[in-house]
Each structure stands twice: as structure tokens, then as C-alpha cells.
Scaffold this active site. Sequence first.
Site, PDB file in Angstrom:
ATOM      1  N   CYS A   1      40.810  54.886  41.760  1.00 27.43           N
ATOM      2  CA  CYS A   1      42.213  56.068  41.422  1.00 27.43           C
ATOM      3  C   CYS A   1      42.045  55.601  40.091  1.00 27.43           C
ATOM      4  CB  CYS A   1      42.705  55.821  42.242  1.00 27.43           C
ATOM      5  SG  CYS A   1      43.999  54.550  42.635  1.00 27.43           S
TER       6      CYS A   1
ATOM      7  N   ASP B   1      45.157  48.481  36.544  1.00 28.36           N
ATOM      8  CA  ASP B   1      45.936  46.954  36.462  1.00 28.36           C
ATOM      9  C   ASP B   1      44.534  45.864  36.938  1.00 28.36           C
ATOM     10  OD1 ASP B   1      48.195  47.659  35.951  1.00 28.36           O
ATOM     11  OD2 ASP B   1      49.516  47.597  37.911  1.00 28.36           O
TER      12      ASP B   1
ATOM     13  N   GLU C   1      44.223  46.058  42.308  1.00 27.86           N
ATOM     14  CA  GLU C   1      44.591  45.483  41.423  1.00 27.86           C
ATOM     15  C   GLU C   1      43.902  44.296  41.355  1.00 27.86           C
ATOM     16  OE1 GLU C   1      48.055  48.095  40.826  1.00 27.86           O
ATOM     17  OE2 GLU C   1      47.605  47.998  43.537  1.00 27.86           O
TER      18      GLU C   1
END
Length: 854
Positions: A784, A737, A713
Site C-alpha cells: 500500500c 516507512d 513497516e
Amino acid sequence: MSTAHVPSTTLTLVAPLSGRVVPLEHVPDPVFAQKLVGDGLSIDPTSQVLVAPCAGTVTQIHACGHAVTVQPQPGLEVMMHIGLDTVHLKGDGFTPRVAVGAQVEAGQPLLAFDADRVGTKARSLLTQIIITTPDRITGMRQADGLVTAGRDTILELALRQAETAEANGDQTGPTATSETIVIPNPTGLHARPAAVLVGLARRFASEIRLRRGDKTANAKSVVSIMALDIRQGDKVLVTATGPDAAEAVALLAPALRDGLGEGIQGGAPAAAPAAAPAASPAPARPPSTDPHRLGGVIASPGLAVGRTFRVQHAEIAVREKGDDPVREGDRLSNALDQARSQLAALHARWLAGADPSKAAIFAAHQELLEDPDVLDLARSAIAKGASAAFAWKKAIATQADRLAALHNDLLAARANDLRDVGRRVLLLLTGHTEAPCEIPAETILLAEDLTPSDLANLDRQRVLGIATVGGGATSHVAILARSLGLPALAGVEPRLLEVPDGTPAILDAHAGYLHLDPSAAEMEAFRQQQAALAAQRAADLAAAAAPATTQDGQRVIVVANIGSLADAQETVRLGGEGVGLLRSEFLFLDRVTPPTEDEQFATYRAMAEALGPERPLVIRTLDVGGDKPLAYLPLPPEENPFLGVRGLRISLDRPDLLRTQVRAILRAAVGYRVQVMFPMVTSVDEWRAAKALLFEEAGRLGLPPVPAGIMVEVPAAAVLAERFAEEVDFFSLGTNDLTQYTLAMDRGHPKLAAQVDGLHPAVLHLIAATARAARARQRSVSVCGGLAGDPQAVPILLGLGIDKLSVSVPALPDIKALIRRLDLGVCRRLAEQCLTLASPGQVRHLVTRTLTAA
């Protein structure tokens, strides 16, 4: 021999200032004019010393010196507020003459003020004398004209009997007050943290108030707390009076300071399933200059072609004067009971449809029926002679208007829920029945606003879409529309209400416009587009269980992002090959203690059983931080919480929480393909510490460790992917993110959000680096984040080497079908070209051109 003091049933207040009496309704401040603080009157002063209007105890002097409260007897408070907007003077021009706790007599000076100094800086010198405990008043007679301080009577009050008041819970006993608390919540005390606070406060018998400046709220009332409009950085106090006052303050003060568990969503939407990729509300469209085109906010995506039909609620007439107050009170109680039964039935209906998130909307409506501030306003009006219907209608309007006037869109939207509940009860009180509206077939419904009850009862065979002037993408109406698959626009230009019934229209809730009077050719083109989309969707759903294999034979695993057991069950139905991201935060929300190991085990196990032993379940450990704290996890406010203690950092700092969660995961994994994933990893040392804890707990339980991976992230993890690949079992790219950290742009920023695009070439380079490192060590690598469900991003991700996509549950059939139409060779060449580009716009243009040519 002493005699117990029995409070009087009447009270006379003398003028605290000389001047002219002004009815409260004429005060140019809606807070006072609408009697939101309480009932009373105002004085336009000619004197400059405020005196006590009666004998009593000074219970409050505002820090700015402009307001004083006197308590003549327990449970009864008289507040005097000098001027309007005088809080901004910060005490300049005010001199207190007494201290809090002082016993005063009528006519005794309380504070002095410099009328010239205050008058030149404040909006007005009008001074309000308010009874802030209206539930204690059964009648009031007011003076008018000129009055003299300390001599002339201004109010004669008839009081509720003392024993009745005590039975109703008036404050008695010891008092406790917290230290000043700075609110850390990014969006202030909106509905969710307010509800958490109410849940905590209702554990105690004491009266509990939340005070911000010179305004207070009943801490057992969600509406009252929200109406204070408390924002991040505001300073508040908690005061409690009663047998458990100290315990109440001891629990509530740190919970407030730590954020009341606000906003733990792990950066992902917790809203109801929507038609796939619309995870965040679209921005409002600018007003259209085309008279046949109206812009709005996309509340629920989709297309609808039909004719307009406007609905509106008829005003319910009520009589103001009531019969015997006891009888009117009984009428209100009976109507509330019937409303509870109706809402319980609606709640059960949505639960039976396996949709707990929508059922929760009507559970929240049941909670509004119990709101003490609404009930107090209504019962106080009944006690003064109003009919139950008039009192209820006025109480709902007052509280709903307060919420609608707030600066926070999320709070203001909840006014619609309150009005919905209020109308339901009002219909029962008046015996008024609303005949079902005869809605024509193929209707696009237009309204100033709709309520959740309206939507729950819509005929979906006739209504194809809705457009409203009010509401927004975060409203409960929007959530319900998405769950019904009903295209919807909210916040549409007001001229929507001028559209004649029967006007041909196209509702384009992908582009955010309502097209009026389209040509026959345009109507037919849209209908064909709808038919093609419906046919494609049906075909995709029918083939949902089939593997996602590209035209040239490359198998891609498609799994789901979930946040509940219902999501896990729906994943299987829609052809999901497992779960790539279980956001475990939902177990930790809205509570004052963390979930136990057994609680977590039961939930994880149920989800694993729903998926079956053949499908993987990847559980992300708790992902919280300074921007989204938990009530039981004290975190000091941080200047930049996105760069602070969050994700795995906080779990390593609080290993007790991580150990409990890991043990539950290990136990749930027996016989199933359960894996664990650690969030926000930035260094190999962090990963090693987490892995060591996992192996240690597995050894203690005598169980094998489960496969463990990391979320990529932050750019650091992507840059170090080769090092991580030597040790982790798998990677999962959290592109939401990763994008904002790479671009240094907050994806929630009102001006920058549109530029936060995961197809920025810089982000694509980081994805490519991670995928290369994973392939070199034969590690699985998935995405994801939002890119996994973006149809323009999917071919690039496959071309970069991503072998697994984790998407929202509703998007599963669509993404699998898209992959089957792709050629991996074409995708690889496309990805190589994208890495040479300079902007996300160029990338998206190239994707469109390439796929169209293919």
C-alpha cells in the site's frame, strides 16, 4: 464618595530617553519600520536610563531586560524597545529598576543600560517607543529634533472613546499567563496548527496573546501567529485578559504543548488527487545553462505543447486620503460582504464538483477575510484619515510581506493567498473591473505568480499548462492545477518573465523544464507523445472496470488508498476493487476532543456503502506519534519520534481510543467486507494484544470479529513474517516507512530524500521474505506504499509474489492497464535478478531493459 475613573480621550507621552527623534520609517529594521508591531517613533539616545513616558502600570519586562511595556489605561499599551537585535545579549548590560505590576509616574526610571557595552554588541542603540494597540489611536502628533528625557513631549495621541473601545473588546478583567511552553511541531506553527489554535482561542471572550520573546501575536489571528515565525523548540507564553482568562490559558497551553494535532497524515500525502505517482514535490532544478531551457519545480505533472503568453495583474491605483472615517469604514464593510458572497459561490462550485479539498481552499480565503490583525490594521488607518481602499491595500501588503519573508516555504506560500483575497476586496472597493484576458488558443501561461482565483477562472480550452516564477509544489495553486489535470511548473528561473509572447514552447512537467523555441521536429515528436499518452489514458479509463489479469492469466487485485468519502466514491468510478488502506487519521484532525464512536461509525459505514458489499474496506487504526501529535493526546517531545511511541504502541498505551475505534469498525462491518489493520507493529506480543482487544469488543457487542492484519513497516515485522503469518489474516507492506527504516534515511531529509528508493535491493529482500511467509500460510499480502503505484516497481512486486496492490485513486486505471500488459513469468525472472543486484539504480536499469525487450 468615589467617582468611577473615565479614561481620557487624549494622552501625552514624554521622552523616555534624551536624544534625537528618528521617524520609525527610518529605523533599519523592517519589523519597526513597517510598523508591524505598532506606530510610534524612535530615539537615538544620549542618556542611559529609560524613564516612563506616562503614568501607568508596568505590564511587561522582557526576560532579556531590553524591552518594557507600560499600560496607561486599559486596552492601551506603550512598548519601549532599547536597541536592535538586543535580545541576543540575553540581559547583558541591562538593569531593571521596576517590576512587572508596578505603578509608575511619568519620568520615573524603568531600567538602566550600559550604552558602551550594549552599543558594541548590538546592531544599533535606536530605541523604539511603540503604541502596540493602534486600534485605540485616532490621531497622533510626533515631535522631532532633540528631546530631553522626562521633560519634552514626543507624542500627542488622540484616543478612541473608552466606551467604544470597550464595545470593541478591549481587555478588562483578570489576567492569566501560562508557564513557558516549548513548541514541539517539527515545522513550527505554520498554517494548520495556527488555525487549530485560532479555533480554540475564538471560543473565549478574553483577549488572548501568544508571546515569543519580545514579540506577541493575537491568538485569534492566523496571520498574526504565523508572522511570529515560531519554530520547533521555540519557547512561548499564552496570556489572556478577560472574564474567562484562566479557562482560556488552561485549554490553550496544553494544546500548544501537545502540538495542536499537527501533521496527522500517517506518512501519506493528504493533498488533492494528482496525476498518479507524484506523491511528493519534486526538487527544484538547477538553473539551466541552455538559453532555450528553463528549470523549475514540478507543481503538477504532465506535458503541454503550445505558445507562451504572459499575464500580469495591473496595479490598482487608490487615493490615500479618505472622506469621513465612518463612511470609509462602511465602504470597507460592504466590500468585505461582497467578497464573502463571491468566495462562498466559489466554495459551493467546487463542492458541487465533489471536490471538498479544493473547496476548502476558498473556505480558507473566507477565513482570511475575518482575520482580526488585517482588519485592525485597515481600520486603524481609516481612523487616521486614510481611504478604505488605501488602508486595505496597505494592510494586505504589510501582512503578506511578513509571511513572504519567513524562512518557512509553506508559510511564505500562503502570502499568495492573502494577496489574492486582498485584491478581490480592493477591486470591489475601487469599482475597478478587470476585463477578461484574451488568452490565445494552445497557450502555455507564464506569470510571476498566479492566485487560486486566477486558476479557478482559467479557460481550460485555451490554457494547456502554466509556469510561474513564484509558488511551489505545496501552494494552493499547485493543488488546484493538479485537480484540473493542468501541467504546471513553479519556482521557474526569473528569466521566464523575459520570454516574448507567442514563443513556441514545450512544458515538460515530468522532467521539470520549459523548452523554448524547440525545432519543428521536436514539437511534432512531443505532440505525438501527447496523443499517444492521451489515447492510452482513454483506453485505460474505458477498461478500468475490467480485472487486472496478466498476459499469462494471473489475477492481481488493485485497490485504493483513500482518506475521504469522496475518495471511496471515486474508487468505484475508476474501477477500484476495494480499499486497501483507509487512513482514519482524518477523523481525528483539527479538533480538541477525539471523535465519538457514533461519529466514526457513521463515516466508516458511509464508505462501506459507497463501495458496496462486494468490495473490501481495510481500515487502518489511528497512526500517530511524537512527530505528529493530537491536541487531546498528550505526548512528550521525543529526541527521535520516528523511533518513539507511535502507531500501535500508542494505541495500546491509550486503549480507550483504540476500543472506541474498534467498536465503530465492528458496527460498520455488519453486512460489508470491512477489515481492520494495525500500524507499526514490531512484535508478536503487540499483535496479540491488539487482536485480544478486537475480540473482546466484538464479544461485548455480540458481533463477529472482522478479519485483522498488520502493516509491515519496520524490518522487524518483515524478518518475523513467518511467525506473524501463523496468526494474522493478511499483510500490507507500507513501503514508504519500510524503506526509510531499512536504509536509516528520513525520506523528508533535503539531502537524503533522493536516495530513499523502495527498489533498493535490501528493501526488496524484506518484501520477498514477507511474501514467502504469506504464501506458505495462504495469507493475502499487498503493498500500500508508494511502490504500488510506481510503474517500474509493479513487475518486480508481482514477481516477488505480491497479489494485491493498493494505489492512489487516480492511478487505478493506469496500474490495472499496466498489469494486463505484463507476463508473470517474465516478472518472476526479473525479480530473481533484482535480488542479486547492489543498488536501486541497477534495479531500475534492469527493469527498463527487460520491459523494453519484452
